[in-house]
Motif scaffolding. Structure first.
Motif, PDB file in Angstrom:
ATOM      1  N   GLU A   1       0.832  -1.209   0.000  1.00  0.00           N
ATOM      2  CA  GLU A   1       0.000   0.000   0.000  1.00  0.00           C
ATOM      3  C   GLU A   1       0.865   1.257   0.000  1.00  0.00           C
ATOM      4  O   GLU A   1       0.541   2.252  -0.665  1.00  0.00           O
ATOM      5  CB  GLU A   1      -0.936  -0.024   1.207  1.00  0.00           C
ATOM      6  N   ALA A   2       1.984   1.220   0.725  1.00  0.00           N
ATOM      7  CA  ALA A   2       2.900   2.368   0.734  1.00  0.00           C
ATOM      8  C   ALA A   2       3.542   2.559  -0.630  1.00  0.00           C
ATOM      9  O   ALA A   2       3.743   3.685  -1.082  1.00  0.00           O
ATOM     10  CB  ALA A   2       3.965   2.173   1.816  1.00  0.00           C
ATOM     11  N   MET A   3       3.896   1.444  -1.315  1.00  0.00           N
ATOM     12  CA  MET A   3       4.448   1.541  -2.655  1.00  0.00           C
ATOM     13  C   MET A   3       3.463   2.234  -3.592  1.00  0.00           C
ATOM     14  O   MET A   3       3.825   3.129  -4.363  1.00  0.00           O
ATOM     15  CB  MET A   3       4.762   0.145  -3.198  1.00  0.00           C
ATOM     16  N   VAL A   4       2.211   1.842  -3.522  1.00  0.00           N
ATOM     17  CA  VAL A   4       1.184   2.431  -4.379  1.00  0.00           C
ATOM     18  C   VAL A   4       1.035   3.919  -4.093  1.00  0.00           C
ATOM     19  O   VAL A   4       0.983   4.747  -5.003  1.00  0.00           O
ATOM     20  CB  VAL A   4      -0.158   1.692  -4.191  1.00  0.00           C
ATOM     21  N   ALA A   5       1.009   4.274  -2.815  1.00  0.00           N
ATOM     22  CA  ALA A   5       0.768   5.668  -2.431  1.00  0.00           C
ATOM     23  C   ALA A   5       1.962   6.569  -2.706  1.00  0.00           C
ATOM     24  O   ALA A   5       1.812   7.688  -3.219  1.00  0.00           O
ATOM     25  CB  ALA A   5       0.396   5.738  -0.952  1.00  0.00           C
ATOM     26  N   SER A   6       3.186   6.083  -2.423  1.00  0.00           N
ATOM     27  CA  SER A   6       4.355   6.966  -2.481  1.00  0.00           C
ATOM     28  C   SER A   6       5.149   6.854  -3.776  1.00  0.00           C
ATOM     29  O   SER A   6       5.831   7.803  -4.167  1.00  0.00           O
ATOM     30  CB  SER A   6       5.281   6.680  -1.295  1.00  0.00           C
ATOM     31  N   GLN A   7       5.075   5.693  -4.458  1.00  0.00           N
ATOM     32  CA  GLN A   7       5.843   5.514  -5.691  1.00  0.00           C
ATOM     33  C   GLN A   7       4.995   5.663  -6.943  1.00  0.00           C
ATOM     34  O   GLN A   7       5.377   6.358  -7.883  1.00  0.00           O
ATOM     35  CB  GLN A   7       6.510   4.137  -5.707  1.00  0.00           C
ATOM     36  N   LEU A   8       3.835   5.018  -6.967  1.00  0.00           N
ATOM     37  CA  LEU A   8       3.055   4.944  -8.203  1.00  0.00           C
ATOM     38  C   LEU A   8       2.189   6.178  -8.431  1.00  0.00           C
ATOM     39  O   LEU A   8       2.298   6.849  -9.464  1.00  0.00           O
ATOM     40  CB  LEU A   8       2.171   3.686  -8.191  1.00  0.00           C
ATOM     41  N   ARG A   9       1.336   6.477  -7.470  1.00  0.00           N
ATOM     42  CA  ARG A   9       0.354   7.552  -7.669  1.00  0.00           C
ATOM     43  C   ARG A   9       1.007   8.921  -7.781  1.00  0.00           C
ATOM     44  O   ARG A   9       0.416   9.830  -8.365  1.00  0.00           O
ATOM     45  CB  ARG A   9      -0.662   7.540  -6.527  1.00  0.00           C
ATOM     46  N   THR A  10       2.198   9.074  -7.255  1.00  0.00           N
ATOM     47  CA  THR A  10       2.860  10.383  -7.300  1.00  0.00           C
ATOM     48  C   THR A  10       3.805  10.532  -8.483  1.00  0.00           C
ATOM     49  O   THR A  10       4.408  11.590  -8.658  1.00  0.00           O
ATOM     50  CB  THR A  10       3.668  10.611  -5.998  1.00  0.00           C
ATOM     51  N   SER A  11       3.945   9.486  -9.306  1.00  0.00           N
ATOM     52  CA  SER A  11       5.000   9.496 -10.324  1.00  0.00           C
ATOM     53  C   SER A  11       4.534   9.081 -11.713  1.00  0.00           C
ATOM     54  O   SER A  11       5.316   8.555 -12.496  1.00  0.00           O
ATOM     55  CB  SER A  11       6.152   8.585  -9.881  1.00  0.00           C
ATOM     56  N   GLY A  12       3.264   9.298 -12.020  1.00  0.00           N
ATOM     57  CA  GLY A  12       2.830   9.113 -13.394  1.00  0.00           C
ATOM     58  C   GLY A  12       2.152   7.804 -13.721  1.00  0.00           C
ATOM     59  O   GLY A  12       1.792   7.580 -14.881  1.00  0.00           O
ATOM     60  N   VAL A  13       1.971   6.914 -12.755  1.00  0.00           N
ATOM     61  CA  VAL A  13       1.207   5.689 -13.019  1.00  0.00           C
ATOM     62  C   VAL A  13      -0.265   6.070 -12.883  1.00  0.00           C
ATOM     63  O   VAL A  13      -0.868   5.968 -11.820  1.00  0.00           O
ATOM     64  CB  VAL A  13       1.593   4.556 -12.053  1.00  0.00           C
ATOM     65  N   SER A  14      -0.831   6.531 -13.994  1.00  0.00           N
ATOM     66  CA  SER A  14      -2.142   7.188 -13.961  1.00  0.00           C
ATOM     67  C   SER A  14      -3.301   6.281 -14.351  1.00  0.00           C
ATOM     68  O   SER A  14      -4.457   6.694 -14.271  1.00  0.00           O
ATOM     69  CB  SER A  14      -2.124   8.400 -14.908  1.00  0.00           C
TER      70      SER A  14
END
Length: 220
Positions: free
Chosen positions: A16-29
């Motif tokens: 869940e932290a990976m999704v919140a801090s890596q994906l959603r903030t970096s263009g995985v739209s």
């Protein structure tokens, strides 16, 4: 004890932290990609000794000189690929099968190609049949399953062989990591009747795949 599989969903704070801090903030739209990556247990697709590092934002060592792409690079490639349900997808550099599991979650019919026998065996066991795992040279692709709607090279290469491009249907999409002068970025393109080219769309740390070295003097 309950064991996670490619088709089960067990919440995990690190995921869940990976999704919140890596994906959603970096263009995985693509919301479908985000949801799939929040469901698939990445730790099931890496060596046992590295499970505690499964969600870090760096390439992960797999043994034999191979590395697995960081989650962000894989997420960005899958987002750019625009996978639709029923698409035939070839993933080159399957490693432990993680990208194949995500693509299968998106409804694709996936062939995951891996050249390393140990990694291929790990991918088969982890995927549990949700994707087909083929074993052979990565540069040659898997012509038996062609033509593909989508080609995903889940790692960085210096050159993309014509043999791989030829296995994608006209109008099909190709996404890959590129390596140039020690810098990795992500790129995408569409195969047309007139030819094919890749255009970079993001700078991203990316695991380098062996065997795709450019001839001396070659430049993208």
């Amino acid at each position: 004890m309950m064991t996670a599989t490619a088709n089960s969903f067990i919440p995990n704070p690190a995921r869940e932290a990976m999704v919140a801090s890596q994906l959603r903030t970096s263009g995985v739209s693509d919301a479908r990609v985000v949801a799939a990556m929040n469901e698939v247990a990445r730790e099931d697709y890496v060596p046992e000794r590295h499970r505690g590092l499964a969600y870090r934002d760096r390439p992960l060592p797999l043994g034999g000189g191979r590395m697995q792409n960081p989650p962000l690079a894989t997420g960005l490639l899958l987002t750019q690929a625009g996978i639709a349900a029923g698409d035939r997808v070839l993933i080159v550099g399957a490693a432990g099968g993680y990208a194949a599991a995500i693509a299968a979650k998106l409804g694709a019919k996936v062939i995951a190609l891996e050249s390393d026998g140990e990694l291929a065996a790990r991918a088969r066991a982890a995927l549990g049949g949700v994707a087909d795992v083929a074993e052979g040279p990565l540069m040659a692709g898997w012509p038996a399953g062609a033509p593909y709607d989508v080609l995903i090279v889940d790692g960085a290469v210096e050159v993309l062989p014509d043999a791989l491009v030829a296995q994608v249907r006209v109008g099909g999409r190709i996404v890959a990591g590129l390596l140039e002068r020690g810098v990795t970025r992500l790129a995408a393109g569409v195969r047309t009747e007139g030819g094919f080219g890749l255009t970079a769309f993001a700078d991203s740390e990316c695991a380098v795949l062996p065997g795709f070295e450019a001839p001396q003097g070659f430049r993208f």
